[in-house]
Design a protein around this motif. Structure first.
Motif, short mmCIF file in Angstrom:
data_model
loop_
_atom_site.label_atom_id
_atom_site.label_comp_id
_atom_site.label_asym_id
_atom_site.label_seq_id
_atom_site.Cartn_x
_atom_site.Cartn_y
_atom_site.Cartn_z
N GLY A 93 34.38 -52.25 -64.22
CA GLY A 93 33.87 -51.22 -64.88
C GLY A 93 33.34 -50.24 -64.03
N VAL A 94 32.83 -49.12 -64.65
CA VAL A 94 32.24 -47.93 -63.79
C VAL A 94 30.59 -47.87 -64.47
N ASN A 95 30.08 -47.28 -63.45
CA ASN A 95 28.77 -46.77 -64.10
C ASN A 95 28.37 -45.36 -63.42
N LEU A 96 28.74 -44.38 -64.41
CA LEU A 96 28.68 -43.01 -63.93
C LEU A 96 27.37 -42.19 -64.27
N GLU A 97 26.94 -41.33 -63.39
CA GLU A 97 25.42 -40.59 -63.86
C GLU A 97 24.35 -41.64 -64.30
N LYS A 98 24.08 -42.27 -63.48
CA LYS A 98 22.85 -43.40 -63.67
C LYS A 98 21.50 -42.56 -63.92
N TYR A 99 20.75 -42.78 -64.86
CA TYR A 99 19.68 -42.06 -65.18
C TYR A 99 19.67 -40.83 -64.98
N VAL A 100 20.55 -39.82 -65.19
CA VAL A 100 20.28 -38.55 -65.33
C VAL A 100 19.90 -37.96 -66.53
N ALA A 101 19.25 -36.68 -66.57
CA ALA A 101 18.60 -36.08 -67.83
C ALA A 101 19.61 -35.65 -68.87
N LEU A 102 19.48 -35.80 -70.20
CA LEU A 102 20.26 -35.50 -71.12
C LEU A 102 21.12 -34.34 -70.85
N MET A 110 31.19 -39.41 -69.73
CA MET A 110 31.25 -39.93 -71.09
C MET A 110 32.78 -40.75 -71.21
N GLU A 111 33.66 -39.83 -71.20
CA GLU A 111 35.07 -40.36 -71.38
C GLU A 111 35.68 -41.19 -70.56
N GLN A 112 35.29 -41.05 -69.32
CA GLN A 112 35.70 -41.88 -68.17
C GLN A 112 35.20 -43.34 -68.45
N SER A 113 34.01 -43.21 -68.59
CA SER A 113 33.15 -44.73 -69.07
C SER A 113 33.72 -45.43 -70.18
N PHE A 114 34.05 -44.85 -71.02
CA PHE A 114 34.60 -45.14 -72.48
C PHE A 114 36.05 -45.68 -71.95
N SER A 115 36.69 -45.04 -71.14
CA SER A 115 38.13 -45.28 -71.06
C SER A 115 38.18 -46.60 -70.06
N ALA A 116 37.27 -46.60 -69.09
CA ALA A 116 37.31 -47.59 -68.05
C ALA A 116 36.66 -48.98 -68.84
N ASN A 117 35.55 -48.81 -69.39
CA ASN A 117 34.65 -50.03 -69.69
C ASN A 117 35.09 -50.60 -70.97
N VAL A 118 35.62 -49.57 -71.99
CA VAL A 118 35.97 -50.14 -73.38
C VAL A 118 37.73 -50.26 -73.66
N VAL A 119 38.17 -49.07 -73.29
CA VAL A 119 39.48 -48.83 -73.77
C VAL A 119 40.46 -49.80 -72.78
N GLY A 120 40.01 -49.91 -71.56
CA GLY A 120 40.88 -50.57 -70.62
C GLY A 120 40.89 -52.31 -71.05
N PRO A 121 39.95 -52.61 -71.07
CA PRO A 121 39.49 -54.20 -71.65
C PRO A 121 40.36 -54.31 -72.98
N MET A 122 40.20 -53.39 -73.70
CA MET A 122 40.94 -53.61 -75.07
C MET A 122 42.46 -53.63 -74.98
N ASN A 123 42.92 -52.54 -74.11
CA ASN A 123 44.60 -52.67 -74.00
C ASN A 123 44.83 -53.99 -72.99
N TYR A 172 23.30 -42.79 -70.10
CA TYR A 172 24.14 -42.38 -71.53
C TYR A 172 25.51 -42.95 -71.14
N PRO A 173 26.22 -42.80 -70.29
CA PRO A 173 27.81 -43.18 -70.18
C PRO A 173 27.79 -44.58 -70.31
N TYR A 174 27.02 -45.16 -69.38
CA TYR A 174 27.29 -46.88 -68.95
C TYR A 174 26.70 -47.53 -70.34
N GLN A 175 25.63 -47.21 -70.80
CA GLN A 175 24.88 -48.00 -71.81
C GLN A 175 25.72 -47.88 -73.22
N ILE A 176 26.18 -46.48 -73.27
CA ILE A 176 26.89 -46.40 -74.66
C ILE A 176 28.12 -47.19 -74.66
N SER A 177 28.74 -46.97 -73.46
CA SER A 177 29.98 -47.87 -73.42
C SER A 177 30.03 -49.39 -73.41
#
Length: 252
Positions: A93-102, A110-123, A172-177
């Motif tokens: 998994g990846v943890n990108l842009e940790k604790y940055v302002a909105l 966001m897209e890389q995190s979702f692809s690596a953390n969610v879509v990859g495991p699903m596939n 945001y990217p990590y926690q949401i994914s």
């Protein structure tokens, strides 16, 4: 607990590498311990373990690449020789842009995190499902367990919507994914339970890794030791749940 075969993603460092070390050290280690990473040639410590243990296989995998996943499945099928896969451990998994302002969160992260953390495991689960089914078919064990067939997804306490304190810093990217990983786990558990395949997600604790940082409270050795103990106790009552490394159920 005897697991004939397991596939671990992100096995070149951190928690994934520690899983490899502790699995090979078990009194009865897996017959096939398939360790994957994006750059096997650069995974020196993992390669060293594989040279010392003939049951450890190091395979290339990029979870962002569907062709890489299909190639992996073909290689795994050849290694297992029809016996099936007992555990798919989605650790990478990846943890990108940790604790940055909105205002500084990027679409790319966001897209890389979702692809690596969610879509990859699903596939991976989709592609390796025939091997998980084969493991169930070849098992005489009753109920559900990691010795039969299981998908274990690495999650985080930071994924728990109910546990986010007001005003806390957000990744945001990590926690949401990772919250999406929890939903993936829940949906998979409903589809795969009738097939006898256990699906759950685990929070490893706050671990001293590149992702967790030096101020974390657990070493990789402690975290993985706890998770291995947890895995040995998993059964049909565990499927579809988010548990921490000591077995405590966490709120969604």
């Amino acid at each position: 607990m005897y697991i004939r075969s397991i596939l671990i993603t992100g096995a070149n460092r951190g928690i994934g590498l520690e899983f490899v070390k502790q699995f090979v050290a078990l009194p009865k280690p897996p017959t096939h311990l398939i360790s994957t990473c994006r750059s096997p040639d650069e995974a020196k410590e993992l390669q060293s373990i594989a040279k010392a243990h003939s049951n450890v296989h190091v395979l290339k995998l990029d979870v962002l690449n569907e062709s890489s996943i299909r190639t992996l499945a073909d290689n795994v099928q050849r290694i297992l020789e029809g016996q099936g896969l007992n555990i798919l451990l989605n650790n990478a998994g990846v943890n990108l842009e940790k604790y940055v302002a909105l205002e500084n969160v990027t679409r790319n992260a966001m897209e890389q995190s979702f692809s690596a953390n969610v879509v990859g495991p699903m596939n991976l689960c989709q592609t390796l499902l025939p091997l998980l089914k084969a493991a169930v078919s070849s098992s005489s064990e009753p109920g559900m367990s990691v010795s039969k067939a299981a998908v274990i997804n690495m999650s985080s306490i930071l994924s728990s919507i109910a546990s986010v304190p007001p005003g806390s810093k957000a990744s945001y990217p990590y926690q949401i994914s990772k919250s999406a990983v929890n939903m993936l786990t829940k949906l998979l558990s409903g589809d795969l339970q009738p097939l006898g395949i256990l699906v759950m997600c685990v929070h490893p604790g706050w671990v001293k890794t590149d992702m967790g940082g030096e101020h974390a409270t657990l070493t990789t050795e402690q975290s993985v030791r706890n998770m291995l103990s947890l895995f040995s106790s998993l059964n049909e009552s565990s499927t579809g749940k988010l548990l921490d490394h000591k077995g405590k159920e966490l709120p969604w």
